[in-house]
Design an enzyme around this catalytic site. Structure first.
Site, mmCIF file in Angstrom:
data_model
loop_
_atom_site.group_PDB
_atom_site.id
_atom_site.type_symbol
_atom_site.label_atom_id
_atom_site.label_comp_id
_atom_site.label_asym_id
_atom_site.label_seq_id
_atom_site.Cartn_x
_atom_site.Cartn_y
_atom_site.Cartn_z
ATOM 1 N N PRO A 2 0.901 -9.074 2.082
ATOM 2 C CA PRO A 2 1.525 -8.312 3.161
ATOM 3 C C PRO A 2 0.489 -7.647 4.051
ATOM 4 O O PRO A 2 -0.539 -7.164 3.571
ATOM 5 C CB PRO A 2 2.357 -7.267 2.402
ATOM 6 C CG PRO A 2 2.561 -7.846 1.052
ATOM 7 C CD PRO A 2 1.342 -8.651 0.750
ATOM 8 N N GLU A 3 0.739 -7.647 5.352
ATOM 9 C CA GLU A 3 -0.177 -6.990 6.273
ATOM 10 C C GLU A 3 0.208 -5.516 6.388
ATOM 11 O O GLU A 3 1.247 -5.069 5.889
ATOM 12 C CB GLU A 3 -0.169 -7.715 7.611
ATOM 13 C CG GLU A 3 -0.450 -9.207 7.446
ATOM 14 C CD GLU A 3 -1.184 -9.839 8.617
ATOM 15 O OE1 GLU A 3 -1.791 -9.132 9.418
ATOM 16 O OE2 GLU A 3 -1.172 -11.076 8.700
ATOM 17 N N LYS A 52 -3.237 -1.207 3.223
ATOM 18 C CA LYS A 52 -2.329 -2.007 2.404
ATOM 19 C C LYS A 52 -1.999 -1.334 1.071
ATOM 20 O O LYS A 52 -1.452 -1.972 0.167
ATOM 21 C CB LYS A 52 -2.927 -3.394 2.175
ATOM 22 C CG LYS A 52 -3.162 -4.161 3.473
ATOM 23 C CD LYS A 52 -3.749 -5.533 3.226
ATOM 24 C CE LYS A 52 -3.979 -6.262 4.546
ATOM 25 N NZ LYS A 52 -4.510 -7.639 4.355
ATOM 26 N N ARG A 121 -12.854 4.883 0.344
ATOM 27 C CA ARG A 121 -13.432 3.548 0.510
ATOM 28 C C ARG A 121 -12.559 2.633 1.384
ATOM 29 O O ARG A 121 -12.927 1.480 1.616
ATOM 30 C CB ARG A 121 -13.689 2.893 -0.840
ATOM 31 C CG ARG A 121 -12.474 2.543 -1.671
ATOM 32 C CD ARG A 121 -12.888 1.743 -2.909
ATOM 33 N NE ARG A 121 -11.769 1.283 -3.688
ATOM 34 C CZ ARG A 121 -11.327 1.859 -4.792
ATOM 35 N NH1 ARG A 121 -11.929 2.955 -5.249
ATOM 36 N NH2 ARG A 121 -10.293 1.359 -5.455
ATOM 37 N N ASN A 162 -4.342 -11.588 7.888
ATOM 38 C CA ASN A 162 -4.769 -12.896 8.365
ATOM 39 C C ASN A 162 -4.137 -13.297 9.690
ATOM 40 O O ASN A 162 -4.807 -13.797 10.593
ATOM 41 C CB ASN A 162 -4.446 -13.938 7.288
ATOM 42 C CG ASN A 162 -5.299 -15.172 7.402
ATOM 43 O OD1 ASN A 162 -6.447 -15.088 7.798
ATOM 44 N ND2 ASN A 162 -4.738 -16.315 7.058
ATOM 45 N N ARG A 248 -9.688 -17.988 3.757
ATOM 46 C CA ARG A 248 -8.401 -17.752 4.422
ATOM 47 C C ARG A 248 -8.360 -18.537 5.725
ATOM 48 O O ARG A 248 -9.336 -18.559 6.484
ATOM 49 C CB ARG A 248 -8.199 -16.261 4.715
ATOM 50 C CG ARG A 248 -8.248 -15.359 3.489
ATOM 51 C CD ARG A 248 -7.123 -15.639 2.519
ATOM 52 N NE ARG A 248 -5.818 -15.456 3.104
ATOM 53 C CZ ARG A 248 -5.219 -14.276 3.230
ATOM 54 N NH1 ARG A 248 -5.811 -13.162 2.817
ATOM 55 N NH2 ARG A 248 -4.032 -14.182 3.776
#
Length: 264
Positions: A2-3, A52, A121, A162, A248
């Protein structure tokens, strides 16, 4: 995977149904049984997203951290609760709805120090009010890595996946192999603004829509994209090239996305 807009949409929806409510927490699959017992009967005080990563805050300074990874999924349903479907790692039940989380890469309880290490991070998330674009540009402008790789590096910018990577670079005429240190501040500011607008639209429509003036699609596949997985470029009508960037798939138009002449 999932984006970022998907996770922010989930955080928004779950905040509405869970914030300031006592939740029943269980692990039908059994792999999060101890964590579920520790949270069961606690009040959810907030739900938020960092890129995410989905974060549920509970009393006692505890948080439930979820990262779906490539195969995880979230299902929200109205009560009464049906039988769990599939390997449900954690089930959250409020007053009116339940949420099932299947197959996440991460499903864990964090204390404040652990949460701080996690969020420190993660790169700036343009869907958050506290996002710092200067921090992202500082990383990009010092890097020889390609902009195609940098946009997917969640420690540089959080939330872009992506499909958005391909679409944003095409919209701005940037070749995915262009080194980050050749990106001007003006180009970066344009990229940041365009990406934020597209991600905000994604949250609103619950779908990836990168085509200007496009309405939401119908049915299972509602995405509206320009060149991702498309044979031809809608701008120049030339053939779209498919490449792999760190395993990807990505797409670009060799006519509309040309490498800078000072690149070597």
């Amino acid at each position: 995977m999932p984006e970022g807009h998907t996770i922010h949409r989930a955080a928004r929806d779950h905040r509405r149904i869970f914030k300031n409510r006592i939740l029943q927490v269980s692990s039908p699959q059994g792999r999060f049984e101890d964590g579920a017992k520790a949270l069961n009967g606690s009040t959810c005080t907030e739900v938020e997203a960092f890129g995410k990563h989905l974060i549920y805050h509970f009393g006692g300074a505890r948080v439930l951290h979820v990262h779906l990874g490539l195969f995880g999924r979230i299902t929200k349903r109205k009560l009464p609760a049906p039988e769990p479907k599939g390997a449900v790692r954690v089930r959250l039940i409020g007053d009116t709805h339940l949420v099932d989380i299947n197959g996440p890469t991460a499903c864990e309880i964090l204390d404040p120090d652990q949460l701080a290490r996690l969020t420190n991070r993660i790169g700036p998330d343009m869907l958050r009010a506290d996002a710092d674009p200067d921090r992202a540009f500082s990383r990009i402008s010092k890097s020889r890595a390609s902009i195609g790789k940098l946009l997917m590096n969640q420690s540089v910018i959080a939330g872009i996946g992506n499909i958005y990577r391909t679409e944003i670079l095409w919209r701005l005429g940037l070749h995915p192999d262009m080194p980050g240190n050749l990106l001007s501040r003006e180009q970066f500011d344009e990229l940041w603004a365009d990406a934020r607008e597209l991600l905000e639209l994604g949250v609103k429509r619950n779908a990836i829509i990168t085509v200007d003036q496009a309405g939401p699609g119908k049915g299972r596949y509602r995405e509206r994209t320009n060149i991702f997985n498309k044979p031809d470029c809608p701008r120049c009508h030339g053939a779209v090239t498919r490449v792999e960037i760190e395993t990807r798939r990505a797409f670009f138009c060799p006519s509309c996305q040309v490498l800078p002449t000072n690149w070597s």
